[in-house]
Design a protein around this motif. Structure first.
Motif, PDB file in Angstrom:
ATOM      1  N   HIS A 391      42.632  37.838  54.693  1.00 46.88           N
ATOM      2  CA  HIS A 391      43.930  37.472  55.357  1.00 46.88           C
ATOM      3  C   HIS A 391      44.716  38.994  55.768  1.00 46.88           C
ATOM      4  O   HIS A 391      46.088  38.997  56.028  1.00 46.88           O
ATOM      5  CB  HIS A 391      44.873  37.021  54.335  1.00 46.88           C
ATOM      6  N   LEU A 392      44.261  40.130  55.749  1.00 43.39           N
ATOM      7  CA  LEU A 392      44.625  41.347  56.094  1.00 43.39           C
ATOM      8  C   LEU A 392      44.264  41.529  57.410  1.00 43.39           C
ATOM      9  O   LEU A 392      43.096  41.406  57.645  1.00 43.39           O
ATOM     10  CB  LEU A 392      44.267  42.180  55.161  1.00 43.39           C
ATOM     11  N   PRO A 393      44.985  42.154  58.434  1.00 45.99           N
ATOM     12  CA  PRO A 393      44.742  42.888  59.733  1.00 45.99           C
ATOM     13  C   PRO A 393      43.423  43.865  59.395  1.00 45.99           C
ATOM     14  O   PRO A 393      42.648  43.909  60.278  1.00 45.99           O
ATOM     15  CB  PRO A 393      45.822  43.281  60.187  1.00 45.99           C
ATOM     16  N   GLN A 394      43.825  44.759  58.372  1.00 48.05           N
ATOM     17  CA  GLN A 394      42.670  45.778  58.139  1.00 48.05           C
ATOM     18  C   GLN A 394      42.149  45.290  56.472  1.00 48.05           C
ATOM     19  O   GLN A 394      42.791  45.651  55.826  1.00 48.05           O
ATOM     20  CB  GLN A 394      43.448  47.043  58.005  1.00 48.05           C
ATOM     21  N   PRO A 395      40.908  44.588  56.646  1.00 43.62           N
ATOM     22  CA  PRO A 395      40.516  44.265  55.430  1.00 43.62           C
ATOM     23  C   PRO A 395      40.137  45.290  54.337  1.00 43.62           C
ATOM     24  O   PRO A 395      40.147  46.498  54.853  1.00 43.62           O
ATOM     25  CB  PRO A 395      39.159  43.577  55.993  1.00 43.62           C
ATOM     26  N   PHE A 396      39.887  44.934  53.388  1.00 44.33           N
ATOM     27  CA  PHE A 396      39.288  45.655  52.102  1.00 44.33           C
ATOM     28  C   PHE A 396      38.100  46.324  52.749  1.00 44.33           C
ATOM     29  O   PHE A 396      37.251  45.940  53.369  1.00 44.33           O
ATOM     30  CB  PHE A 396      39.141  45.200  50.833  1.00 44.33           C
ATOM     31  N   GLU A 397      38.010  47.814  52.152  1.00 42.05           N
ATOM     32  CA  GLU A 397      36.853  48.593  52.519  1.00 42.05           C
ATOM     33  C   GLU A 397      36.128  48.682  51.135  1.00 42.05           C
ATOM     34  O   GLU A 397      36.514  48.487  50.066  1.00 42.05           O
ATOM     35  CB  GLU A 397      37.092  49.815  53.345  1.00 42.05           C
ATOM     36  N   ARG A 398      34.797  49.517  51.420  1.00 32.50           N
ATOM     37  CA  ARG A 398      33.939  49.559  50.160  1.00 32.50           C
ATOM     38  C   ARG A 398      34.592  50.320  48.961  1.00 32.50           C
ATOM     39  O   ARG A 398      34.695  49.744  47.738  1.00 32.50           O
ATOM     40  CB  ARG A 398      32.863  50.393  50.594  1.00 32.50           C
ATOM     41  N   GLN A 399      35.622  51.311  49.238  1.00 36.29           N
ATOM     42  CA  GLN A 399      36.179  52.037  48.111  1.00 36.29           C
ATOM     43  C   GLN A 399      37.365  51.077  47.425  1.00 36.29           C
ATOM     44  O   GLN A 399      37.730  51.343  46.256  1.00 36.29           O
ATOM     45  CB  GLN A 399      36.736  53.181  48.626  1.00 36.29           C
ATOM     46  N   ASP A 400      37.857  50.417  48.439  1.00 32.64           N
ATOM     47  CA  ASP A 400      38.984  49.300  47.680  1.00 32.64           C
ATOM     48  C   ASP A 400      38.327  48.203  46.780  1.00 32.64           C
ATOM     49  O   ASP A 400      38.708  48.028  45.621  1.00 32.64           O
ATOM     50  CB  ASP A 400      39.682  48.416  48.877  1.00 32.64           C
ATOM     51  N   TYR A 401      37.111  47.834  47.164  1.00 28.22           N
ATOM     52  CA  TYR A 401      36.338  46.755  46.208  1.00 28.22           C
ATOM     53  C   TYR A 401      35.922  47.580  44.860  1.00 28.22           C
ATOM     54  O   TYR A 401      36.012  46.910  43.844  1.00 28.22           O
ATOM     55  CB  TYR A 401      35.005  46.164  46.878  1.00 28.22           C
ATOM     56  N   ASP A 402      35.389  48.792  44.968  1.00 26.94           N
ATOM     57  CA  ASP A 402      35.216  49.472  43.806  1.00 26.94           C
ATOM     58  C   ASP A 402      36.103  49.910  43.058  1.00 26.94           C
ATOM     59  O   ASP A 402      35.894  50.040  41.471  1.00 26.94           O
ATOM     60  CB  ASP A 402      34.469  51.061  44.201  1.00 26.94           C
ATOM     61  N   ARG A 403      37.455  49.648  43.327  1.00 27.04           N
ATOM     62  CA  ARG A 403      38.362  49.834  42.203  1.00 27.04           C
ATOM     63  C   ARG A 403      39.244  48.671  41.849  1.00 27.04           C
ATOM     64  O   ARG A 403      40.050  48.751  41.124  1.00 27.04           O
ATOM     65  CB  ARG A 403      39.629  50.848  42.952  1.00 27.04           C
ATOM     66  N   MET A 404      38.890  47.553  42.443  1.00 23.06           N
ATOM     67  CA  MET A 404      39.484  46.196  41.876  1.00 23.06           C
ATOM     68  C   MET A 404      38.021  45.328  41.854  1.00 23.06           C
ATOM     69  O   MET A 404      37.626  44.723  42.830  1.00 23.06           O
ATOM     70  CB  MET A 404      40.386  45.642  42.933  1.00 23.06           C
ATOM     71  N   ILE A 405      37.358  45.203  40.586  1.00 28.59           N
ATOM     72  CA  ILE A 405      36.380  44.388  40.328  1.00 28.59           C
ATOM     73  C   ILE A 405      36.600  43.190  40.075  1.00 28.59           C
ATOM     74  O   ILE A 405      37.372  42.825  39.051  1.00 28.59           O
ATOM     75  CB  ILE A 405      35.681  45.008  39.323  1.00 28.59           C
ATOM     76  N   ASP A 406      36.169  42.235  40.813  1.00 33.55           N
ATOM     77  CA  ASP A 406      36.523  40.816  40.417  1.00 33.55           C
ATOM     78  C   ASP A 406      35.301  40.109  39.758  1.00 33.55           C
ATOM     79  O   ASP A 406      34.054  40.297  40.015  1.00 33.55           O
ATOM     80  CB  ASP A 406      36.916  39.889  41.678  1.00 33.55           C
ATOM     81  N   ILE A 407      35.758  39.094  38.653  1.00 31.63           N
ATOM     82  CA  ILE A 407      34.872  38.642  37.920  1.00 31.63           C
ATOM     83  C   ILE A 407      35.057  37.134  38.046  1.00 31.63           C
ATOM     84  O   ILE A 407      36.281  36.655  37.825  1.00 31.63           O
ATOM     85  CB  ILE A 407      35.237  38.732  36.551  1.00 31.63           C
ATOM     86  N   GLY A 408      34.095  36.244  38.797  1.00 29.49           N
ATOM     87  CA  GLY A 408      34.477  35.014  39.165  1.00 29.49           C
ATOM     88  C   GLY A 408      34.221  33.945  37.695  1.00 29.49           C
ATOM     89  O   GLY A 408      33.122  34.210  36.968  1.00 29.49           O
ATOM     90  N   VAL A 409      35.066  33.244  37.997  1.00 31.20           N
ATOM     91  CA  VAL A 409      34.891  31.910  36.892  1.00 31.20           C
ATOM     92  C   VAL A 409      34.287  30.820  37.548  1.00 31.20           C
ATOM     93  O   VAL A 409      34.576  30.299  38.539  1.00 31.20           O
ATOM     94  CB  VAL A 409      36.429  31.393  36.448  1.00 31.20           C
ATOM     95  N   PRO A 410      33.109  30.388  37.170  1.00 35.79           N
ATOM     96  CA  PRO A 410      32.305  29.121  37.886  1.00 35.79           C
ATOM     97  C   PRO A 410      33.297  28.056  37.825  1.00 35.79           C
ATOM     98  O   PRO A 410      34.038  27.570  36.868  1.00 35.79           O
ATOM     99  CB  PRO A 410      31.111  28.910  36.680  1.00 35.79           C
ATOM    100  N   ASP A 411      33.210  26.954  38.747  1.00 35.57           N
ATOM    101  CA  ASP A 411      33.915  25.945  39.073  1.00 35.57           C
ATOM    102  C   ASP A 411      33.214  24.979  38.243  1.00 35.57           C
ATOM    103  O   ASP A 411      32.177  24.252  38.733  1.00 35.57           O
ATOM    104  CB  ASP A 411      34.062  25.392  40.580  1.00 35.57           C
ATOM    105  N   ARG A 412      33.697  24.555  36.843  1.00 36.30           N
ATOM    106  CA  ARG A 412      33.031  23.688  36.104  1.00 36.30           C
ATOM    107  C   ARG A 412      34.204  22.977  35.341  1.00 36.30           C
ATOM    108  O   ARG A 412      35.004  23.642  34.791  1.00 36.30           O
ATOM    109  CB  ARG A 412      31.839  24.346  35.464  1.00 36.30           C
TER     110      ARG A 412
END
Length: 658
Positions: A391-412
């Protein structure tokens, strides 16, 4: 448990030496000049004769706690250097100031000793007639100090009495400092003390010190460092974590802060994401109970020791400073942007580097230095980092993902849990764990920190070697995992997961986590592998469109043929839940909520509907007042309830340029 027993337990830490002691006004270790009344040529000396009869003995239920929390704060975080002209106070033996109840000669509300913090800032101890004195930064005496003492009954209302008190403070401030003050939460510069709110945990043999936190740190947050119950009681939470990979990972993550502080490592941030109602917030609050719990009177017990993201940037910095070197759980990223995911994504992207630096911005209006809020951060969200990035005009780059690590919860149905351990459903297990946390909190974090400080003091090199060994062991096992094709380019992320494993293993050796080495390693490894697998997916499948128009085109191109027809038998609730339908003439019908969600928020949706109206790509309705409504009204359900739907003309939409 009775209320009076709970109160006693919250204020008594028999297993941990806090070291909060202060020189007595008549102590022989204190220079004699400190025991003398301050010089004053005017007949306005503050004394027992012109003070209220019951000062220092206030029985108001919140008087002592609230005022003490206000006064036991400075304004500037401590520095790692001590001014060369200041003496070393580590050898000074400190003791409590005398109580006014048994000693009629003790003068309440009189300054009697001075102290220093690591930056050389001067503090004064003021007797109140209670067991503990109040500690002020010298520059706060004439303003906040007098106001707070008056709340305790000092009665310094006239200019003469205030001047007399200030003159006494001036005299005492010139004396030789006799106690040490720590003015920042977390680990101190010498790695001998660790501050939890207004309490201190110190290594074995360390000198005593007193806490006076920066005045910008909210006292209501430092008061959440409560201690209640037992370590054995809290360990029941860890027992229920067995077999639950995300739960075990979060428990280990909770102990990363003190280890990173001792080793000088940079903290990483994590985001736990999944559908609403999957237990993200509840589990995060339960994990945070290792350090404390929110005051029941504040109405914020839902978050436990966590914090809401419904704050300004300045307020967020101050809140995180209260959690320095421990664990910061921030609930609900949507509070940073409302319903507009574009605003939420922009806020999260700005936070990523703020969390990593851990230093507040220096502002012209602030006399004191920047705040230090270095702490591992856990956020909860209904959307992954990649979904927000779209949803950003300038999306996240590799260094951004490395600093905000997301942990997904399964849909169950079981949400964050792999196993419910015999409980009927997700809610029942969450309720059970929350009750344990409410009755046992704050003990585990203090026990772990005490163990770390003692181990570092005994052999710093050995502790550092253990940390390096555990990190290397994790990385080696990850590289052998057959589920991964490669780990090139993810060194920073892998090192972050390795430090979570290390912290969990050290907490196990400290006797805090009753888990096996294999259980901790398997859980952290599983979360790391899942993250790397998601990052390794083809970029075309992961990268969503950046413009609202392209997002709408992509949805209709991929989903139009799969959409159900809007039939008269559908109720209003069913139409609202489904949100997208195929019309009789080949058009696509969308609810307003669905349309805005597809294109990135209400602001983008309103702008796009205006553009589509001009291009004739959506159906419009003329209102009675001559205005145009960019929707078409349909009657749905058995009762023919009116509902406005966005009617997208697919052929016109395809003809529009991106």
């Amino acid at each position: 448990m009775r209320q009076e027993d709970r109160k006693s337990s919250e204020t008594t830490h028999s297993t941990i030496d806090t070291g909060n002691t202060m020189p007595k006004a008549g102590d022989s270790n204190v220079p004699q000049k400190l025991n003398a009344a301050p010089k004053n040529t005017r007949n306005t000396k503050l004394s027992m004769s012109n003070m209220p009869q019951k000062y220092g003995t206030s029985t108001h239920p919140r008087a002592e706690s609230s005022v003490t929390s206000i006064l036991l704060r400075g304004r500037r975080p401590s520095s790692s250097k001590i001014a060369p002209e200041k003496q070393n106070l580590d050898h000074k033996k400190l003791s409590h100031s005398p109580s006014n109840s048994n000693n009629s000669d003790t003068k309440a509300f009189q300054p009697y000793a001075s102290g220093l913090d690591n930056s050389g800032r001067r503090y004064l101890a003021v007797s109140t007639g209670a067991k503990e004195p109040l500690v002020f930064a010298l520059e706060d005496i004439a303003t906040r100090g007098i106001q707070s003492l008056n709340r305790l009954g000092a009665g310094m209302l006239t200019r003469a009495s205030q001047n007399s008190f200030i003159a006494g403070c001036e005299e005492v401030s010139k004396q030789k400092p006799t106690f040490k003050v720590i003015s920042a939460a977390g680990l101190d510069a010498g790695a001998e003390h660790f501050v939890f709110g207004s309490d201190i945990v110190k290594r074995k043999g360390a000198a005593a010190a007193y806490v006076s936190l920066d005045s910008r740190v909210p006292s209501r947050l430092t008061q959440q460092f409560k201690v209640f119950g037992t370590l054995e009681g809290w360990q029941q939470i860890a027992e229920r974590a067995r077999g639950n990979q995300i739960f075990l990972f979060l428990l280990s993550l909770g102990f990363v802060g003190p280890v990173n502080a001792l080793m000088g490592h940079v903290n990483s941030s994590y985001m736990l994401y999944g559908r609403a109602g999957s237990g993200k917030t509840a589990l995060s609050s339960i994990v945070s109970s290792a350090y404390g719990w929110s005051d029941a009177t504040s109405g914020a017990t839902r978050l436990g020791f966590g914090l809401s993201l419904n704050r300004t940037v300045n307020a967020l910095e101050h809140a995180l400073a209260s959690r320095r070197h421990t664990f910061a759980f921030l609930d609900e990223t949507a509070l940073q942007g409302g319903k507009d995911l574009r605003n939420t994504a922009a806020s999260i992207k700005a936070m990523i580097y703020k969390f990593e630096d851990g230093i507040s911005k220096q502002r012209l209006t602030e006399v004191d230095g920047p705040l230090n809020f270095q702490v591992p951060v856990l956020l909860t969200s209904n959307h992954s980092v990649r979904e927000l990035s779209a949803h950003l005009p300038q999306p996240f780059e590799r260094q951004d993902y490395d600093r905000m690590i997301d942990i997904g919860v399964p849909d169950r149905p079981s949400g964050v849990f792999d196993t419910l351990h015999g409980f009927e459903n997700l809610g029942a297990l969450i309720c059970h764990l929350s009750n344990i946390a409410a009755e046992n909190h704050g003990v585990a974090g203090r026990r772990f920190v005490k163990w770390l400080l003692d181990r570092r003091a005994a052999n710093h090199e050995e502790l550092a070697q253990k940390v390096e060994t555990y990190e290397t062991q994790f990385i080696t096992n990850l590289q052998k995992d057959k589920r991964l094709r490669g780990t090139e380019g993810f060194d920073r992320v892998i090192r972050s997961f390795a430090r979570v494993f290390t912290a969990g293993t050290l907490a196990r050796h400290a006797g805090v986590l009753p888990l096996t080495h294999s259980e901790i390693g398997t859980a952290v490894l599983s979360c790391c592998v899942n993250y790397l697998q998601r990052q390794a997916e083809p970029s075309a499948a992961l990268q969503r469109p950046h413009s609202p128009l392209l997002a709408l085109k992509q949805f209709i191109g991929e989903e139009a043929s799969k959409l159900p027809m809007l039939t008269p038998d559908l109720s209003l609730a069913e139409v609202t839940k489904i949100g997208a339908f195929s019309g009789a003439s080949g058009e696509v019908l969308l609810t307003l909520t669905k349309f805005d969600a597809l294109v990135g928020g209400s602001r983008e949706g309103k702008r796009l509907r205006r553009d589509l109206e001009r291009a004739g790509a959506i159906g419009c309705t003329r209102s009675g007042k001559g205005a145009t409504r960019k929707s078409v009204r349909h009657l749905v359900g058995a009762h023919k309830q009116p509902m406005d739907l966005i009617q997208v003309k697919c052929d016109r939409l395809k003809a529009l340029a991106d």
